[in-house]
Design a protein around this motif. Structure first.
Motif, short mmCIF file in Angstrom:
data_model
loop_
_atom_site.label_atom_id
_atom_site.label_comp_id
_atom_site.label_asym_id
_atom_site.label_seq_id
_atom_site.Cartn_x
_atom_site.Cartn_y
_atom_site.Cartn_z
N ASN A 4 47.62 46.10 52.12
CA ASN A 4 46.89 47.30 52.58
C ASN A 4 46.48 48.21 51.42
OD1 ASN A 4 47.35 46.48 55.31
ND2 ASN A 4 49.41 47.36 55.18
N ILE A 5 45.77 47.63 50.49
CA ILE A 5 45.28 48.37 49.33
C ILE A 5 43.89 48.91 49.62
CG2 ILE A 5 44.60 48.17 46.90
CD1 ILE A 5 46.68 45.89 46.68
N ASN A 6 43.65 50.15 49.26
CA ASN A 6 42.32 50.73 49.42
C ASN A 6 41.39 50.19 48.32
OD1 ASN A 6 40.17 52.34 50.20
ND2 ASN A 6 40.91 54.12 49.06
N ILE A 7 41.63 50.61 47.08
CA ILE A 7 40.84 50.12 45.95
C ILE A 7 41.76 49.42 44.97
CG2 ILE A 7 39.31 50.74 44.04
CD1 ILE A 7 38.41 53.16 45.60
N TYR A 8 41.38 48.22 44.58
CA TYR A 8 42.14 47.43 43.62
C TYR A 8 41.43 47.57 42.27
CZ TYR A 8 44.72 43.26 41.92
OH TYR A 8 45.54 42.39 41.24
N TYR A 9 42.13 48.17 41.30
CA TYR A 9 41.55 48.37 39.97
C TYR A 9 42.04 47.27 39.03
CZ TYR A 9 39.97 53.07 41.26
OH TYR A 9 39.34 54.14 41.85
N ASP A 10 41.11 46.42 38.59
CA ASP A 10 41.41 45.40 37.58
C ASP A 10 40.83 45.93 36.27
OD1 ASP A 10 41.98 43.12 36.19
OD2 ASP A 10 40.57 41.83 37.24
N LEU A 11 41.65 46.66 35.50
CA LEU A 11 41.14 47.48 34.40
C LEU A 11 40.89 46.72 33.11
CD1 LEU A 11 43.12 50.79 34.93
CD2 LEU A 11 40.82 50.19 35.69
N PHE A 12 41.50 45.55 32.97
CA PHE A 12 41.23 44.68 31.83
C PHE A 12 40.74 43.35 32.39
CE2 PHE A 12 44.22 47.85 30.48
CZ PHE A 12 43.96 48.11 29.15
N GLY A 13 39.57 43.40 33.05
CA GLY A 13 39.13 42.32 33.93
C GLY A 13 38.93 40.98 33.28
N GLY A 14 38.53 40.96 32.00
CA GLY A 14 38.33 39.67 31.34
C GLY A 14 37.37 38.78 32.09
N GLY A 15 37.82 37.57 32.41
CA GLY A 15 36.98 36.63 33.15
C GLY A 15 36.91 36.90 34.63
N ALA A 16 37.63 37.90 35.14
CA ALA A 16 37.59 38.36 36.53
C ALA A 16 38.32 37.47 37.51
CB ALA A 16 36.15 38.57 37.00
N THR A 17 39.14 36.54 37.06
CA THR A 17 39.84 35.65 37.99
C THR A 17 40.81 36.42 38.89
OG1 THR A 17 39.64 33.69 36.59
CG2 THR A 17 41.47 33.73 38.14
N VAL A 18 41.50 37.41 38.34
CA VAL A 18 42.43 38.18 39.17
C VAL A 18 41.66 39.02 40.17
CG1 VAL A 18 44.17 40.00 39.18
CG2 VAL A 18 44.26 38.21 37.44
N GLY A 19 40.62 39.70 39.71
CA GLY A 19 39.87 40.58 40.59
C GLY A 19 39.23 39.87 41.76
N ILE A 20 38.60 38.72 41.52
CA ILE A 20 37.90 38.05 42.63
C ILE A 20 38.87 37.44 43.64
CG2 ILE A 20 35.80 37.59 41.33
CD1 ILE A 20 36.77 34.72 40.93
#
Length: 626
Positions: free
Chosen positions: A373-389
């Motif tokens: 139940n997260i509102n906004i997920y901040y991936d602040l050192f996104g790199g290749g974006a695997t975690v964020g996506i």
């Protein structure tokens, strides 16, 4: 009916696969998404509740005619087949077929004049009966399907309707009898039918077994069967050309286009709400077996993927025959591939960049330890974006200080995927890019570096990464890409990563930004979540030495980040910090002391991962308990 890609000969293999997977249970919902003449749905309707779909209206009528319960024509009050077979249509001259598909008026020779008049009379009468409520929707489609079958038996074509024969086939000169549509089985359940683009239909239908049999060549079915489509619709369209073709409009299928078919396939599998998926395709198709396998394995329960090779005689157009002669492949064997997967609930996606420090192998570890139940997920050192996506939240913020990587990922997300693939294909051909082709690689690299940084095409960088040494993203202090050539290139696995990233990045609300992470501090609320994967002090990544055109990472940068996370903690914000356990005796003392002094938790991954030929243990530092 003669139909390109008919699966009549493949039915036993499909049935065998279903039996082997113990899916022969009565009443399961079986969807034939590209139904065509409904050979597959008809064959299995004595076992399954069938959902049939096709974007062609003619195919929709054929499916509904074959899959509906027996029609009684009770309201009509007489046998329509006897009526039409006894009707005198010699003076019926106002119909579309007579004026457009027969020789006397238009010069076209799809049907004889007599048969065209019979087709027109039957088709117009069907609509009159339906308008007067003398037949219901099932009966209407059953009669249209019967008309399509009947017309196909006296059509003056070689097999498809892209063009008519210039001399009369003897069968086309026979008087057309109106015969009931051919059915293999009667409906055992209440089947359903749709006439939609497959990728639209898949968003709102669901069931147990999904069977996918899309077009596999550049041949557009709406062009090849335009005569049957016009008869089915009875819409008097404007026609063009010698063959009196209708305007295809939005019925042009992207499954027949090399630059789009991969995305259509990826999107369909991703959206499918079915536990079991069966996919048939030809070795003569646009997509390669390697690409199909990559897509299906992404969405498959581990160990469930299977592919069976079935011998078949492929449909060969004049163009394909000439190509076989050029390629010296005359007489070669051809196969129909029959794929199966059991679909997983939560597929994982990966960056298209093979990014150093990428977290794909520990995504489940990260997800298992992330709050819900997260509102906004901040991936602040996104790199290749695997975690964020792969994050689950209402919104995901990707951020990375490296604006060049951010621009590349944004372009992959935002540009039309067909245009992206076209550009990549064209550029590979233009430079002659291939493994070990140094001159080609360095020619592209020189052209890329010759432009001002903000004027460079990010897709050129993408190809340099694909063909570069260990896929590194390496620049010098002048912002010139200086990675040497490697021993790899753009292959089917990388194509699938590119396409799947484009799909999921657009599916989720994930803007891409390049800022100092501190700029987000005042925007982050206790309902949000912060994930940080900074460069590791005890590692030796090329991106954190401060000599590659970007800021480096040192003890001062580390302390700055830890202070930032501590301030978030005091405001009630949950965070997760990725790092690595001691490496070759090199301990990050600053971080260990910070964790101890503030009572944070260290979660160690129980799996040792390999990177750069060295064992490493990933750890997560969190300020919460699940």
């Amino acid at each position: 009916m003669r139909y390109i890609g008919s699966k009549t000969k493949l039915l036993p293999a499909i049935q065998e696969l279903l039996q082997d997977k113990e899916l022969a249970s009565n009443g399961l919902r079986f969807c034939d998404l590209f139904a065509g003449t409904s050979i597959v749905g008809d064959y299995f309707q004595n076992t399954y509740c069938v959902i049939a779909n096709d974007s062609l209206y003619a195919a929709y009528c054929l499916s509904r005619g074959k899959l509906c319960h027996p029609c009684t024509f009770q309201q009509l009050g007489f046998n329509p087949f006897e009526y039409f077979n006894n009707a005198d249509t010699a003076n019926y001259l106002q119909g579309f077929c007579y004026n457009n598909f027969a020789p006397s008026v238009s010069g076209c020779m799809y049907f004889s004049d007599a048969n065209a008049r019979r087709i027109d009379y039957i088709r117009d009468t069907i609509d009159l009966w339906h308008a007067d409520n003398l037949i219901n929707n099932d009966e209407r489609c059953y009669l249209i399907a019967s008309l399509l079958e009947s017309a196909s038996k006296v059509s003056n074509v070689a097999g498809v309707y892209s063009a008519f024969l210039r001399t009369w086939d003897p069968r086309a000169l026979k008087s057309m009898p109106f015969i009931p549509v051919e059915k293999i089985n009667n409906a055992k359940f209440d089947n359903t039918y749709y006439c939609e683009d497959a990728n639209d239909a898949i968003t709102h239908i669901q069931g147990d077994i999904l069977y996918i049999d899309p077009p596999y060549t550049p041949t557009q079915y709406v062009s090849q069967y335009h005569v049957l489509e016009t008869i089915a619709r009875n819409d008097n369209p404007q026609t063009h050309g010698v063959g009196a073709h209708r305007d295809n409009g939005n019925q042009i299928s992207k499954w027949c286009k090399a630059e789009y078919v991969g995305y259509e396939f990826e999107r369909l599998i991703a959206e499918a709400k079915f536990e079991h998926i069966i996919f048939s395709y030809s070795d003569a198709g646009i997509m390669t077996k390697e690409f199909i396998e990559q897509v299906l394995k992404r969405y498959a329960v581990e160990g469930s993927y299977e592919c069976r090779d079935i011998d078949f005689i492929k449909y060969r157009s004049t163009r394909s025959v000439k190509k076989e002669i050029v390629d010296n492949k005359q007489g070669s064997k051809h196969y129909e591939w029959l794929f199966y997967i059991r679909k997983r609930q939560t597929p994982m996606y990966i960056s298209p960049l093979n990014y150093i420090g990428g977290k794909f192998h520990i995504i489940p570890f990260i997800q298992d330890n992330t709050p819900q139940n997260i509102n906004i997920y901040y991936d602040l050192f996104g790199g290749g974006a695997t975690v964020g996506i792969n994050a689950t939240a209402e919104k995901i913020i990707y951020n990375d200080i490296n604006w060049i990587v951010k621009d590349l990922l944004s372009k992959i997300k935002e540009d039309d995927i067909g245009s992206t693939i076209k550009y990549i294909t064209k550029t590979i051909k233009k430079y002659g890019l291939a493994k070990t082709q140094k001159e080609a690689y360095y020619s592209l690299r020189t052209d890329y570096n010759s432009k001002e940084p903000h004027d460079r095409n990010p897709l050129d960088l993408y190809l340099l990464i694909c063909y570069g040494f260990e896929h590194q993203i390496r620049f010098n202090s002048k912002m010139e890409f200086n990675n040497p050539i490697g021993n790899s290139g753009f292959n089917q696995e990388m194509l699938e990563k590119l396409i799947s990233f484009h799909y999921i990045a657009n599916k989720k609300d994930i803007p891409f930004a390049s800022s100092d992470y501190l700029t987000y501090e005042d925007k982050i609320t206790p309902n949000d979540f912060v994930y940080c994967d900074p460069p590791y002090l005890n590692s030796c990544g090329a991106y954190n030495d401060g000599k590659r055109g970007f800021n480096g990472w040192d003890e001062q940068q580390e302390q700055k980040l830890l202070s930032f996370l501590l301030r978030l903690h005091r405001r009630g914000v949950h965070f997760m910090l990725s790092n690595m356990a001691d490496r070759n005796g090199n301990t990050n003392t600053t971080m260990h002391n910070w964790v101890r002094d503030n009572g944070f938790r260290i979660i160690c991954n129980d799996k040792v991962t390999k990177r750069n030929r060295q064992d490493r243990i990933e750890i997560l530092i969190v300020n919460y308990d699940l």
